[in-house]
Design a protein around this motif. Structure first.
Motif, PDB file in Angstrom:
ATOM      1  N   GLN A  73      30.029 -18.999  30.581  1.00  0.00           N
ATOM      2  CA  GLN A  73      30.432 -18.208  31.743  1.00  0.00           C
ATOM      3  C   GLN A  73      29.246 -17.402  32.272  1.00  0.00           C
ATOM      4  N   LYS A  74      28.460 -16.815  31.366  1.00  0.00           N
ATOM      5  CA  LYS A  74      27.284 -16.058  31.797  1.00  0.00           C
ATOM      6  C   LYS A  74      26.274 -16.963  32.493  1.00  0.00           C
ATOM      7  N   SER A  75      26.060 -18.150  31.927  1.00  0.00           N
ATOM      8  CA  SER A  75      25.092 -19.070  32.539  1.00  0.00           C
ATOM      9  C   SER A  75      25.582 -19.554  33.902  1.00  0.00           C
ATOM     10  N   LEU A  76      26.882 -19.802  34.026  1.00  0.00           N
ATOM     11  CA  LEU A  76      27.420 -20.199  35.329  1.00  0.00           C
ATOM     12  C   LEU A  76      27.262 -19.073  36.349  1.00  0.00           C
TER      13      LEU A  76
ATOM     14  N   GLN B 266      25.007 -19.294  39.711  1.00  0.00           N
ATOM     15  CA  GLN B 266      25.545 -18.935  41.024  1.00  0.00           C
ATOM     16  C   GLN B 266      24.687 -17.843  41.672  1.00  0.00           C
ATOM     17  N   GLN B 267      24.280 -16.857  40.903  1.00  0.00           N
ATOM     18  CA  GLN B 267      23.432 -15.777  41.425  1.00  0.00           C
ATOM     19  C   GLN B 267      22.094 -16.330  41.895  1.00  0.00           C
ATOM     20  N   TYR B 268      21.489 -17.201  41.086  1.00  0.00           N
ATOM     21  CA  TYR B 268      20.191 -17.771  41.462  1.00  0.00           C
ATOM     22  C   TYR B 268      20.309 -18.670  42.684  1.00  0.00           C
ATOM     23  N   GLU B 269      21.404 -19.408  42.795  1.00  0.00           N
ATOM     24  CA  GLU B 269      21.598 -20.240  43.983  1.00  0.00           C
ATOM     25  C   GLU B 269      21.723 -19.366  45.227  1.00  0.00           C
TER      26      GLU B 269
ATOM     27  N   GLU C  17      19.043 -17.123  50.111  1.00  0.00           N
ATOM     28  CA  GLU C  17      18.490 -15.988  50.852  1.00  0.00           C
ATOM     29  C   GLU C  17      16.985 -16.134  51.037  1.00  0.00           C
ATOM     30  N   VAL C  18      16.302 -16.572  49.986  1.00  0.00           N
ATOM     31  CA  VAL C  18      14.852 -16.745  50.076  1.00  0.00           C
ATOM     32  C   VAL C  18      14.511 -17.847  51.083  1.00  0.00           C
ATOM     33  N   ARG C  19      15.268 -18.931  51.074  1.00  0.00           N
ATOM     34  CA  ARG C  19      15.041 -20.004  52.049  1.00  0.00           C
ATOM     35  C   ARG C  19      15.259 -19.495  53.464  1.00  0.00           C
ATOM     36  N   LYS C  20      16.312 -18.718  53.635  1.00  0.00           N
ATOM     37  CA  LYS C  20      16.599 -18.169  54.964  1.00  0.00           C
ATOM     38  C   LYS C  20      15.455 -17.253  55.407  1.00  0.00           C
ATOM     39  N   GLN C  21      14.995 -16.391  54.497  1.00  0.00           N
ATOM     40  CA  GLN C  21      13.888 -15.492  54.827  1.00  0.00           C
ATOM     41  C   GLN C  21      12.619 -16.274  55.143  1.00  0.00           C
ATOM     42  N   SER C  22      12.357 -17.314  54.368  1.00  0.00           N
ATOM     43  CA  SER C  22      11.147 -18.106  54.624  1.00  0.00           C
ATOM     44  C   SER C  22      11.236 -18.820  55.963  1.00  0.00           C
ATOM     45  N   GLN C  23      12.416 -19.302  56.329  1.00  0.00           N
ATOM     46  CA  GLN C  23      12.580 -19.930  57.639  1.00  0.00           C
ATOM     47  C   GLN C  23      12.367 -18.913  58.751  1.00  0.00           C
ATOM     48  N   GLU C  24      12.852 -17.687  58.550  1.00  0.00           N
ATOM     49  CA  GLU C  24      12.639 -16.636  59.543  1.00  0.00           C
ATOM     50  C   GLU C  24      11.145 -16.306  59.657  1.00  0.00           C
ATOM     51  N   ILE C  25      10.466 -16.225  58.527  1.00  0.00           N
ATOM     52  CA  ILE C  25       9.034 -15.929  58.535  1.00  0.00           C
ATOM     53  C   ILE C  25       8.275 -17.045  59.243  1.00  0.00           C
ATOM     54  N   ILE C  26       8.644 -18.297  58.973  1.00  0.00           N
ATOM     55  CA  ILE C  26       7.983 -19.429  59.622  1.00  0.00           C
ATOM     56  C   ILE C  26       8.226 -19.384  61.124  1.00  0.00           C
ATOM     57  N   ALA C  27       9.472 -19.086  61.522  1.00  0.00           N
ATOM     58  CA  ALA C  27       9.782 -19.000  62.952  1.00  0.00           C
ATOM     59  C   ALA C  27       8.969 -17.879  63.613  1.00  0.00           C
ATOM     60  N   GLU C  28       8.880 -16.738  62.936  1.00  0.00           N
ATOM     61  CA  GLU C  28       8.094 -15.621  63.474  1.00  0.00           C
ATOM     62  C   GLU C  28       6.624 -16.006  63.589  1.00  0.00           C
ATOM     63  N   ALA C  29       6.114 -16.688  62.579  1.00  0.00           N
ATOM     64  CA  ALA C  29       4.707 -17.103  62.595  1.00  0.00           C
ATOM     65  C   ALA C  29       4.451 -18.092  63.732  1.00  0.00           C
TER      66      ALA C  29
END
Length: 157
Positions: A68-71, A75-78, A83-95
């Motif tokens: 249960q902890k690993s699941l 889920q938390q890491y996913e 969020e990191v992918r979304k932020q990186s896409q925003e950074i790329i768009a800004e760049a």
């Protein structure tokens, strides 16, 4: 105890189902054997089996908790990865936007420099043309003066 067995064997008269002292004696022996076996073998064996069952159940519960902890961590890491992918896409768009802005600014600056150089060259050409025209006019006047002097003489000049 062996005396009782021998005594019971001597008093028995011998039928297949004779009920005499041997039946209660055999029942007592059986119960005594059951108590001894229970005390020596079955209780320790039952205790070991119960301990092993408790250990296995504890390990199963621990494994379920870890699962249960690993699941939850997965889920938390996913979620963090999304969020990191979304932020990186925003950074790329800004760049990209910033790069396009810089390119357009540099292009406009280069166009303005070209226009300024063109204007400067045009003005210089116009000035050189005027100078050339004035120099030409002076030469034409000098030549005209010389022609008049040669044709008419020096007196009319």
């Amino acid at each position: 105890m062996t005396q009782w067995i021998l005594f019971a064997a001597e008093t028995a008269e011998g039928g297949l189902f004779d009920i005499d002292a041997t039946l209660p004696l055999m029942a007592v022996q059986f119960l005594l054997l059951a108590v001894i076996l229970n005390a020596l073998f079955y209780k320790p064996l039952g205790k070991a089996i119960d301990e092993r069952a408790g250990y296995v159940q504890g390990q199963l519960n621990s494994a379920k908790e870890q699962k249960q902890k690993s699941l939850a961590l997965v889920q938390q890491y996913e979620q963090e990865l999304k969020e990191v992918r979304k932020q990186s896409q925003e950074i790329i768009a800004e760049a990209q936007t910033e790069a396009q802005k810089i390119v357009s600014e540099q292009s406009q600056q280069a166009q303005q420099e070209v226009i300024a150089e063109r204007q400067k060259a045009s003005e210089q050409i116009e000035m050189e043309r005027k100078e050339a025209m004035s120099a030409l006019e002076q030469e034409v006047q000098a030549l005209t003066q010389q022609i008049l002097e040669k044709v008419l003489g020096k007196e009319f000049a």
